[in-house]
Motif scaffolding. Structure first.
Motif, mmCIF file in Angstrom:
data_model
loop_
_atom_site.group_PDB
_atom_site.id
_atom_site.type_symbol
_atom_site.label_atom_id
_atom_site.label_comp_id
_atom_site.label_asym_id
_atom_site.label_seq_id
_atom_site.Cartn_x
_atom_site.Cartn_y
_atom_site.Cartn_z
ATOM 1 N N UNK A 106 -54.563 -24.060 -14.684
ATOM 2 C CA UNK A 106 -53.852 -25.414 -15.323
ATOM 3 C C UNK A 106 -52.502 -24.805 -15.703
ATOM 4 N N UNK A 107 -52.340 -23.452 -15.757
ATOM 5 C CA UNK A 107 -51.184 -22.948 -16.525
ATOM 6 C C UNK A 107 -50.177 -22.229 -15.400
ATOM 7 N N UNK A 108 -49.024 -22.310 -15.785
ATOM 8 C CA UNK A 108 -48.009 -21.818 -15.080
ATOM 9 C C UNK A 108 -47.537 -20.478 -15.625
ATOM 10 N N UNK A 109 -47.350 -20.444 -16.942
ATOM 11 C CA UNK A 109 -46.845 -19.051 -17.544
ATOM 12 C C UNK A 109 -48.001 -18.593 -18.513
ATOM 13 N N UNK A 110 -48.379 -17.335 -18.065
ATOM 14 C CA UNK A 110 -49.479 -16.832 -18.952
ATOM 15 C C UNK A 110 -49.038 -15.414 -19.230
ATOM 16 N N UNK A 165 -46.147 -17.240 -13.337
ATOM 17 C CA UNK A 165 -45.461 -16.233 -13.920
ATOM 18 C C UNK A 165 -46.706 -15.419 -14.778
ATOM 19 N N UNK A 166 -46.967 -14.308 -14.450
ATOM 20 C CA UNK A 166 -47.841 -13.514 -15.413
ATOM 21 C C UNK A 166 -47.182 -12.242 -16.140
ATOM 22 N N UNK A 202 -44.917 -9.552 -14.452
ATOM 23 C CA UNK A 202 -44.153 -8.585 -15.199
ATOM 24 C C UNK A 202 -45.125 -7.508 -15.889
ATOM 25 N N UNK A 203 -45.394 -6.508 -15.615
ATOM 26 C CA UNK A 203 -46.198 -5.482 -16.195
ATOM 27 C C UNK A 203 -45.447 -4.509 -17.255
ATOM 28 N N UNK A 223 -51.707 -19.269 -22.604
ATOM 29 C CA UNK A 223 -51.727 -19.889 -21.492
ATOM 30 C C UNK A 223 -50.694 -20.981 -21.859
ATOM 31 N N UNK A 224 -49.400 -20.897 -21.269
ATOM 32 C CA UNK A 224 -48.274 -21.975 -21.440
ATOM 33 C C UNK A 224 -48.107 -21.647 -22.958
ATOM 34 N N UNK A 225 -47.720 -22.922 -23.551
ATOM 35 C CA UNK A 225 -47.714 -22.988 -25.043
ATOM 36 C C UNK A 225 -48.935 -23.816 -25.354
ATOM 37 N N UNK A 226 -50.067 -23.967 -24.887
ATOM 38 C CA UNK A 226 -50.896 -24.810 -25.324
ATOM 39 C C UNK A 226 -52.360 -24.247 -25.773
ATOM 40 N N UNK A 227 -52.348 -22.942 -25.785
ATOM 41 C CA UNK A 227 -53.663 -22.340 -25.873
ATOM 42 C C UNK A 227 -53.623 -20.689 -25.899
#
Length: 279
Positions: A106-110, A165-166, A202-203, A223-227
């Motif tokens: 469900x997430x794009x940016x983590x 994006x991780x 990006x590590x 998880x994104x800006x939701x969780x």
């Protein structure tokens, strides 16, 4: 513990005490239910989390069967935020991995912080197998380790999907944690080195001796800006209220600011690998 979960558990305990009433002692109710008095006391004072079966039995034994639904709803409301490992792992680690995969998809940016071990999204199968084995022993849960490893490794396919994006930050201590045999740990360091080249990842590594704005404490994922999901020994915390999200976003910003990336991060990983290769 003064978390929202604990406060809710104490509130549920007060409700249970109210249902018991003054005419029945804890010992009498325990005898009626076939429980030790200590369990009754712990439930009423919020020192133990009730199960749905406990609440159903309590409502029946105190002569208030109609409140069963209310009590169970209170419990479910508590566990919306705090999900005990005892319950989550009742059927093993595989179902937990499947639930997490839904959130990842469900997430794009983590964004992740982990100071104790390599995060699951970057683990090799052998490393993951050793981690699952240790937590299975700790939580005394069913040993579905191979199924859990396969689920975790399949989820890593998301690392190669465009549009995701991780941003993962590890403390250098996570590279040196002896959670597996040396050859497994050396192979894990090789994987981390290879991950640095992915355009979706990006590590960052926070070196030993780095100046820190905060202590490198509990691991978590945003998880994104939701969780935000926070891992504790007894439970996972799933937090989605703006205040909690804001706190963890600030924590992540402060810890990630102390991290190094690229060539410098690769150098720290290579140093850890050399340690295991010599072991």
């Amino acid at each position: 513990m003064t978390t929202d979960f604990q406060q809710a558990r104490q509130a549920l305990g007060r409700r249970l005490r109210e249902l018991r009433g003054k005419g029945t002692t804890q010992r009498q109710l325990g005898a009626l239910l076939g429980w030790p008095q200590a369990k009754v006391s712990k439930l009423e004072t919020g020192r133990q989390t009730a199960t749905p079966e406990d609440l159903t039995a309590w409502a029946q034994a105190t002569g208030h069967p109609a409140v069963t639904e209310e009590l169970v709803a209170r419990l479910q409301g508590m566990e919306t935020h705090s999900r005990s490992w005892r319950r989550q792992l009742s059927a093993g680690h595989r179902p937990v991995q499947d639930v997490l995969t839904v959130e990842y998809e469900r997430s794009k940016a983590l964004r992740a912080w982990q100071g104790a071990m390599v995060v699951g999204m970057l683990q090799t199968p052998d490393y993951a197998r050793n981690v699952f084995s240790r937590f299975t022993d700790l939580q005394r849960s069913p040993r579905d380790i191979e199924e859990a490893v396969r689920a975790r490794v399949r989820r890593q396919e998301l690392l190669y999907q465009r549009g995701r994006a991780f941003h993962i930050v590890l403390w250098e201590a996570a590279l040196h944690a002896g959670l597996a045999p040396p050859d497994v740990l050396a192979a894990q360091m090789d994987k981390l080195t290879n991950v640095i080249g992915l355009d979706t990842v990006q590590l960052g590594i926070v070196p030993f001796g780095a100046q820190l704005a905060l202590p490198p404490a509990t691991g978590f994922w945003l998880y994104d800006d939701r969780l935000v999901i926070v891992e504790e020994w007894h439970a996972e915390l799933w937090l989605d209220d703006p205040e909690s999200l804001g706190v963890y976003q600030r924590v992540w910003d402060k810890l990630s600011a102390s991290a190094v990336y690229g060539t410098h991060a690769r150098r720290l990983i290579t140093r850890a690998r050399a340690h295991f290769a010599d072991a």
